[in-house]
Design a protein around this motif. Structure first.
Motif, PDB file in Angstrom:
ATOM      1  N   HIS A   2       0.897  -1.344  -0.750  1.00  0.00           N
ATOM      2  CA  HIS A   2       0.167   0.354   0.390  1.00  0.00           C
ATOM      3  C   HIS A   2       0.669   1.313  -0.054  1.00  0.00           C
ATOM      4  O   HIS A   2       2.081   1.036   0.621  1.00  0.00           O
ATOM      5  N   GLU A   3       0.399   2.632  -0.623  1.00  0.00           N
ATOM      6  CA  GLU A   3       0.504   3.299  -0.841  1.00  0.00           C
ATOM      7  C   GLU A   3      -0.152   4.496   0.154  1.00  0.00           C
ATOM      8  O   GLU A   3      -1.329   4.502  -0.405  1.00  0.00           O
TER       9      GLU A   3
ATOM     10  N   ARG B 173      -4.117   3.578  -1.056  1.00  0.00           N
ATOM     11  CA  ARG B 173      -4.209   2.655  -2.225  1.00  0.00           C
ATOM     12  C   ARG B 173      -3.101   1.633  -2.621  1.00  0.00           C
ATOM     13  O   ARG B 173      -2.038   1.172  -1.976  1.00  0.00           O
TER      14      ARG B 173
ATOM     15  N   VAL C 244      -0.575  -0.936  -4.172  1.00  0.00           N
ATOM     16  CA  VAL C 244      -0.031  -0.625  -4.920  1.00  0.00           C
ATOM     17  C   VAL C 244       0.271  -1.766  -6.005  1.00  0.00           C
ATOM     18  O   VAL C 244       0.350  -3.416  -4.787  1.00  0.00           O
ATOM     19  N   ASP C 245       0.880  -2.029  -6.718  1.00  0.00           N
ATOM     20  CA  ASP C 245       1.825  -3.785  -7.429  1.00  0.00           C
ATOM     21  C   ASP C 245       2.891  -4.306  -7.083  1.00  0.00           C
ATOM     22  O   ASP C 245       3.607  -5.134  -8.011  1.00  0.00           O
TER      23      ASP C 245
ATOM     24  N   THR D  14       4.700   4.421   1.943  1.00  0.00           N
ATOM     25  CA  THR D  14       4.556   2.755   1.344  1.00  0.00           C
ATOM     26  C   THR D  14       4.833   1.834   2.550  1.00  0.00           C
ATOM     27  O   THR D  14       5.460   2.298   3.375  1.00  0.00           O
TER      28      THR D  14
END
Length: 156
Positions: free
Chosen positions: A73-74, A85, A87-88, A105
């Motif tokens: 997450h970030e 959100r 993140v990949d 992050t």
């Protein structure tokens, strides 16, 4: 006599073989999390990654026996509001140090299997695009801790 010479020769190679074992290209420092109350739906993990390799890499995932799943997450300020959100991945440039830290992050441990208790450790396996998986242990700090060296209220 011949066996003794062969065994002695092989034993003499052991220090060489051990010295030839490379250190991991990705190193982890200051891996930590905060204690959680019972039935907390999530926990957050933080750590610093050091890419000692000559090539860039990418943290692409994580897993832990202490949670149903682990997401990357970030967090970022948007319009005066902190938003988070998924993140990949997290880029790890060659020779760089990248911190997964509060308000940035981080690892999101979703549906922990039980409360995280200060003084314990949580095992997490990190997966990378190039480097082999790496098992790390997050030190569980007290609820509200600001970082891995924040020892207030910690009884071990």
């Amino acid at each position: 006599m011949f066996k003794t010479i062969v065994i002695a020769g092989l034993l003499g190679l052991l220090p060489v073989a051990q010295a030839a074992t490379p250190s991991p290209a990705i190193q982890v420092r200051e891996a930590w999390t905060r204690a959680t109350p019972p039935h907390a739906p999530t926990a957050v993990g933080y750590l610093t990654l050091v890419n000692t390799a000559a090539q860039a890499d990418r943290l692409v995932g994580a897993r832990s026996p202490a949670a149903a799943r682990v997401e990357l997450h970030e967090s970022a300020m948007q319009g005066g509001v902190m938003r988070m959100r998924q993140v990949d991945g997290v880029d790890l440039p060659a020779g760089a140090t990248v911190s997964l830290a509060p308000s940035g992050t981080h690892l999101m441990l979703v549906a922990p299997t039980g409360p995280l208790v200060a003084g314990q450790q949580v095992e997490v396996t990190l997966s990378f695009a190039h480097a082999p998986d790496l098992v790390v242990h997050l030190k569980v700090m007290p609820l509200g801790a600001a970082g891995p060296h924040d020892m207030h209220d910690m009884h071990m």
